[in-house]
Design a protein around this motif. Structure first.
Motif, mmCIF file in Angstrom:
data_model
loop_
_atom_site.group_PDB
_atom_site.id
_atom_site.type_symbol
_atom_site.label_atom_id
_atom_site.label_comp_id
_atom_site.label_asym_id
_atom_site.label_seq_id
_atom_site.Cartn_x
_atom_site.Cartn_y
_atom_site.Cartn_z
ATOM 1 N N ALA A 176 -63.374 -20.939 -18.043
ATOM 2 C CA ALA A 176 -63.480 -21.208 -16.608
ATOM 3 C C ALA A 176 -64.806 -21.894 -16.275
ATOM 4 O O ALA A 176 -64.846 -22.850 -15.491
ATOM 5 C CB ALA A 176 -63.341 -19.904 -15.821
ATOM 6 N N VAL A 177 -65.886 -21.439 -16.882
ATOM 7 C CA VAL A 177 -67.226 -21.984 -16.604
ATOM 8 C C VAL A 177 -67.330 -23.452 -17.017
ATOM 9 O O VAL A 177 -67.976 -24.256 -16.326
ATOM 10 C CB VAL A 177 -68.298 -21.140 -17.333
ATOM 11 N N THR A 178 -66.684 -23.824 -18.103
ATOM 12 C CA THR A 178 -66.862 -25.175 -18.661
ATOM 13 C C THR A 178 -65.694 -26.121 -18.383
ATOM 14 O O THR A 178 -65.676 -27.233 -18.920
ATOM 15 C CB THR A 178 -67.078 -25.088 -20.186
ATOM 16 N N ASN A 179 -64.736 -25.734 -17.534
ATOM 17 C CA ASN A 179 -63.567 -26.593 -17.297
ATOM 18 C C ASN A 179 -63.923 -27.983 -16.766
ATOM 19 O O ASN A 179 -63.323 -28.975 -17.196
ATOM 20 C CB ASN A 179 -62.583 -25.914 -16.344
ATOM 21 N N PRO A 180 -64.874 -28.132 -15.818
ATOM 22 C CA PRO A 180 -65.218 -29.483 -15.341
ATOM 23 C C PRO A 180 -65.643 -30.421 -16.474
ATOM 24 O O PRO A 180 -65.293 -31.608 -16.477
ATOM 25 C CB PRO A 180 -66.371 -29.229 -14.371
ATOM 26 N N LEU A 181 -66.374 -29.899 -17.442
ATOM 27 C CA LEU A 181 -66.795 -30.712 -18.578
ATOM 28 C C LEU A 181 -65.615 -31.079 -19.463
ATOM 29 O O LEU A 181 -65.570 -32.170 -20.041
ATOM 30 C CB LEU A 181 -67.838 -29.943 -19.394
ATOM 31 N N ASP A 182 -64.638 -30.184 -19.547
ATOM 32 C CA ASP A 182 -63.454 -30.460 -20.364
ATOM 33 C C ASP A 182 -62.611 -31.572 -19.752
ATOM 34 O O ASP A 182 -62.022 -32.387 -20.459
ATOM 35 C CB ASP A 182 -62.615 -29.188 -20.503
ATOM 36 N N VAL A 183 -62.545 -31.623 -18.416
ATOM 37 C CA VAL A 183 -61.812 -32.695 -17.736
ATOM 38 C C VAL A 183 -62.462 -34.046 -18.045
ATOM 39 O O VAL A 183 -61.782 -35.034 -18.341
ATOM 40 C CB VAL A 183 -61.769 -32.465 -16.210
ATOM 41 N N ALA A 184 -63.790 -34.093 -17.992
ATOM 42 C CA ALA A 184 -64.525 -35.331 -18.313
ATOM 43 C C ALA A 184 -64.312 -35.721 -19.772
ATOM 44 O O ALA A 184 -64.132 -36.909 -20.099
ATOM 45 C CB ALA A 184 -66.012 -35.151 -18.017
#
Length: 309
Positions: free
Chosen positions: A227-235
């Motif tokens: 959950a914490v790192t999802n924005p980075l995974d989208v990028a």
């Protein structure tokens, strides 16, 4: 006086404390087996995550939920599509996880992470070191996997996909997302290992054999880190699949900050939550399975090694 022998008291196995005494090669073999088990078992959910994260103008490639994505992919493209690219994961996950857990155990021991109490700094540093080493090996396999997972992908084998990407985009295509991958996986692993070690000691302070501890601590730590790192995974997904996009701006994206700008400009903050549900649904059971497999394989291999001496 009874002639019956008094049964011996079974010695309690200090399962959780194995990290201090297990040889490096056993940690690496156990990690390799755990990595293959984890990634192979959760692969269909990972396909759905990739599909949901890819920015696409094609309605057929746009998904609003996990169940809808699963139903559409399985009914329109067939169940086999949910496993397309799994060979890339199996080829890469074994060696990468061997490096991953070998590095983790070595650095954790060297920095005092096996001392009593919650050694958060040592555990986080060991986890970060592990992912830097493992991702250098795994990143090209991850690029191939995601290219094969995309909607309408024409890639059918790992070698054919790798050859096509290399001929059309060069070697750089396999590592353009590596800085973003590290930006995501270093904090992910630091959070995951720290939460796992903390939860393991809270749930099982006696540090005796407890498979449920590995499952529970692994699932919880995986969910938090995902959950914490999802924005980075989208990028990262945008950068790894850019070569297959028909959008000129996405095809020319050169790094993490440019990927962030594209996502924010087109969808705002909600764009960074793309694929959050399947990502958490992937990492909760996969992390639980990974830790259960790793600790189990490590215990079994170590016992076998000691018995053969």
């Amino acid at each position: 006086m009874s002639d019956r022998a008094v049964p011996a008291v079974e010695e309690e196995v200090d399962y959780e404390g194995l990290g201090d005494n297990v040889p490096l090669h056993i940690n690496m073999i156990a990690g390799s087996l755990a990595g293959i088990s984890e990634h192979a078992a959760m692969y269909p959910v990972d396909v759905i995550r990739t599909r949901m994260q890819v920015l696409s103008a094609t309605p057929a490639a746009t998904y609003t939920g996990v169940i809808q994505a699963f139903n559409r992919i399985s009914s329109v493209e067939g169940m086999r599509t949910l496993w397309r690219g799994v060979a890339s994961v199996i080829m890469g996950a074994g060696p990468a996880h061997a490096v991953y857990f070998g590095t983790y155990e070595t650095v954790k021991e060297a920095t005092g992470g096996n001392r009593e109490g919650h050694q958060f700094a040592s555990t986080a540093f060991a986890g970060a070191s592990a992912t830097i080493a493992a991702d250098a090996f795994m990143n090209p396999f991850d690029v191939i996997k995601q290219r094969m997972q995309m909607h309408g992908s024409q890639h059918r084998t790992v070698m054919q996909c790798a050859s096509t990407v290399y001929k059309q985009e060069g070697l750089r295509a396999f590592y353009v997302s590596y800085p973003t991958t590290l930006t995501m996986t270093v904090p992910f692993t630091a959070v995951q290992f720290s939460v796992y070690e903390w939860a393991k000691k809270v749930l099982n302070p006696s540090e005796t054999y407890s498979p449920m501890t590995h499952v529970s601590a692994g699932a919880f730590s995986g969910a938090v880190a995902a959950a914490v790192t999802n924005p980075l995974d989208v990028a990262k997904t945008l950068l790894q699949t850019r070569g297959s996009s028909t959008d000129a701006q996405i095809r020319n994206a050169s790094g993490m900050f440019e990927a962030f700008k594209i996502i924010n400009a087109r969808e705002g903050l909600k764009g960074f939550a793309r694929g959050l549900s399947p990502r958490v649904l992937t990492f909760m059971p996969s992390n639980a399975l990974c830790w259960l497999s790793y600790e189990g394989f490590r215990f079994f291999l170590n016992e076998q090694a000691k018995a053969s001496v």
